[in-house]
Design an enzyme around this catalytic site. Structure first.
Site, mmCIF file in Angstrom:
data_model
loop_
_atom_site.group_PDB
_atom_site.id
_atom_site.type_symbol
_atom_site.label_atom_id
_atom_site.label_comp_id
_atom_site.label_asym_id
_atom_site.label_seq_id
_atom_site.Cartn_x
_atom_site.Cartn_y
_atom_site.Cartn_z
ATOM 1 C CE1 TYR A 21 -3.764 -2.262 0.002
ATOM 2 C CE2 TYR A 21 -3.148 -2.939 2.220
ATOM 3 C CZ TYR A 21 -3.938 -3.101 1.102
ATOM 4 O OH TYR A 21 -4.876 -4.095 1.063
ATOM 5 N NE ARG A 85 18.780 -10.196 24.251
ATOM 6 C CZ ARG A 85 17.855 -10.694 23.416
ATOM 7 N NH1 ARG A 85 18.233 -11.244 22.276
ATOM 8 N NH2 ARG A 85 16.581 -10.621 23.731
ATOM 9 C CG HIS A 159 -32.106 11.272 10.271
ATOM 10 N ND1 HIS A 159 -31.686 11.155 11.567
ATOM 11 C CD2 HIS A 159 -32.614 12.517 10.130
ATOM 12 C CE1 HIS A 159 -31.948 12.295 12.214
ATOM 13 N NE2 HIS A 159 -32.494 13.131 11.349
ATOM 14 C CD GLN A 241 17.046 6.511 29.719
ATOM 15 O OE1 GLN A 241 16.477 5.544 29.209
ATOM 16 N NE2 GLN A 241 17.935 6.390 30.692
ATOM 17 C CB SER A 289 -18.184 -9.221 -8.993
ATOM 18 O OG SER A 289 -18.567 -10.513 -8.556
#
Length: 425
Positions: A21, A85, A159, A241, A289
């Site tokens: 996308y 790490r 509506h 921090q 479709s």
């Protein structure tokens, strides 16, 4: 990603936002290469400022860092991070490996958030700079459409029930108005971004105060110099921090609000497509479709609605993160922010690009719009009749009279009233 065999990409998950996308420019903005290159740039700016303020850093060390900003050994960095790490220290060691003369002064006095948070702020600012022209372009395209159809009468809905007439162009202006609010809000948040700056491990700048032997003025100058090098007008006066995570709330809130605007616009287009009054672009070879060849599904608008829902939901992440940052910071923000900040901008980028495509190819069907107006004109005319009755002393609330007496009388004269309505327009 570039180091991975392209065949292996089919065997691992990739975010649809980056693989399907979002634009290449926005994907690069949140890429590892851009992130870690910015870390190195921040280390260079820090060293340059420290040298200018009197610390024993040589021109040779500075030049060595400059020459290796893009020379990133990602494989070595990954091996270092697996061993240590710690992602920042892994890249300190990796940068130092290709800058042996400067290795000792890289990250001098800094904490991990010096590169982590400041890089995030730079990326957020630059990501806004990608979004804002796209949003302005969408507004411009919709403005052209609104002007073109400013005088085309259309049935308005409240509506989702037939109401009074509006015009196709005026309805589009409702969309434009929302997007203009978003443009103002995105611009405001972008311009309000502050640099974290050079603040030390808990925001006290204690390490830098020690480096400069208690010289407060030099510590403040260091903060200001690096802020200016990064292109920010202001830095936070106070941090822990990290910079306050309230900033992330502001950023994602305006993006979520943009998502709401786009969702509303594209929902309107989807409803109008069902009424066959308007539709989004439909390519010559496009298939609506797999089973029903006559269908013209509004798939672009549906995509915008789908992604806008994701965008609107992302604002919950920074809200919750900011609420649980203990004292000067905790690390439970990190993994969450890696995901939500990038996804918010990639999603916003996608829906704006898609909405631009929609807005440049909207198709209007005036004959269908006219037919629907004709069907509803007898009922719309009753409001004018009511007002005339009230002026003559009648009661506005006499509904039974209208239903039993007025409506049956009006209906046969729909065509005559249509002429009157057009003249009034």
């Amino acid at each position: 990603m570039a180091a991975v065999d392209s065949g292996c990409l089919l065997d691992t998950y990739r975010s649809p936002l980056s693989s399907r996308y979002a634009s290449p420019e926005m994907c690069f903005m949140f890429s590892d290469r851009n992130k870690f290159r910015t870390w190195r740039q921040l280390w260079l700016w820090l060293a340059e400022a420290e040298q200018a303020l009197g610390l024993p850093i040589t021109d040779e060390q500075i030049q060595e860092m400059k020459s290796n900003l893009d020379n990133i050994d990602f494989k070595m960095a990954a091996e270092q991070e697996k061993k240590l790490r710690h992602d920042v220290m892994a890249h300190v060691h990796t940068f130092g490996h290709c800058c042996p003369k400067a290795a000792g002064i890289i990250h001098l006095g800094a904490t991990s958030c010096y590169v982590g948070d400041n890089t995030d702020l730079i990326i957020l600012r630059n990501a806004f700079d990608l979004l804002l022209p796209k949003l302005a372009r969408v507004i411009s395209r919709l403005a052209d459409f609104a002007k073109e159809h400013a005088s085309l009468p259309s049935l308005g809905f409240t509506h989702f029930q037939p109401a009074q007439l509006t015009t196709v162009g005026k309805r589009c202006c409702l969309w434009i108005q929302d997007l203009c609010i978003d443009l103002q809000n995105l611009t405001r948040v972008r311009d309000d971004l502050r640099f974290r700056g050079v603040k030390g491990t808990t925001g006290t700048q204690a390490s830098f105060l020690q480096l400069f032997e208690g010289d407060h003025d030099k510590v403040e100058q260091l903060d200001k110099m690096v802020t200016e090098k990064a292109g920010f007008k202001r830095a936070f006066i106070i941090t822990g921090q990290t910079y306050t995570r309230k900033v992330d709330i502001e950023v994602l809130s305006v993006l979520a609000s943009l998502g709401a605007s786009v969702h509303k616009i594209c929902t309107d287009i989807r409803l109008l497509a069902n009424l066959k009054e308007m539709e989004e672009p439909f390519e010559k070879q496009q298939i609506g479709s797999s089973a029903m060849p006559y269908k013209r599904n509004p798939m672009r608008s549906e995509r915008c609605c789908s992604l806008a829902r994701h965008l609107m939901g992302l604002v919950m992440d920074p809200l919750q993160t900011a609420s649980v940052q203990w004292f000067e910071r905790t690390l439970d923000d990190s993994a969450n922010r890696r995901i939500c900040l990038a996804e918010a901008f990639l999603t916003a980028d996608t829906i704006l690009s898609t909405l631009q495509n929609i807005s440049e190819g909207l198709v209007v069907y005036p004959k269908v719009i006219e037919r629907r107006i004709r069907q509803e004109l007898p009922f719309m005319a009753t409001e004018n009749i009511i007002m005339a009755m009230v002026k003559a002393g009648g009661n506005r609330q006499v509904q039974r009279f209208l239903e039993e007496e007025v409506y049956p009388l009006v209906k046969p004269y729909a065509n005559v009233m249509k002429v009157k309505v057009e003249l009034s327009l």
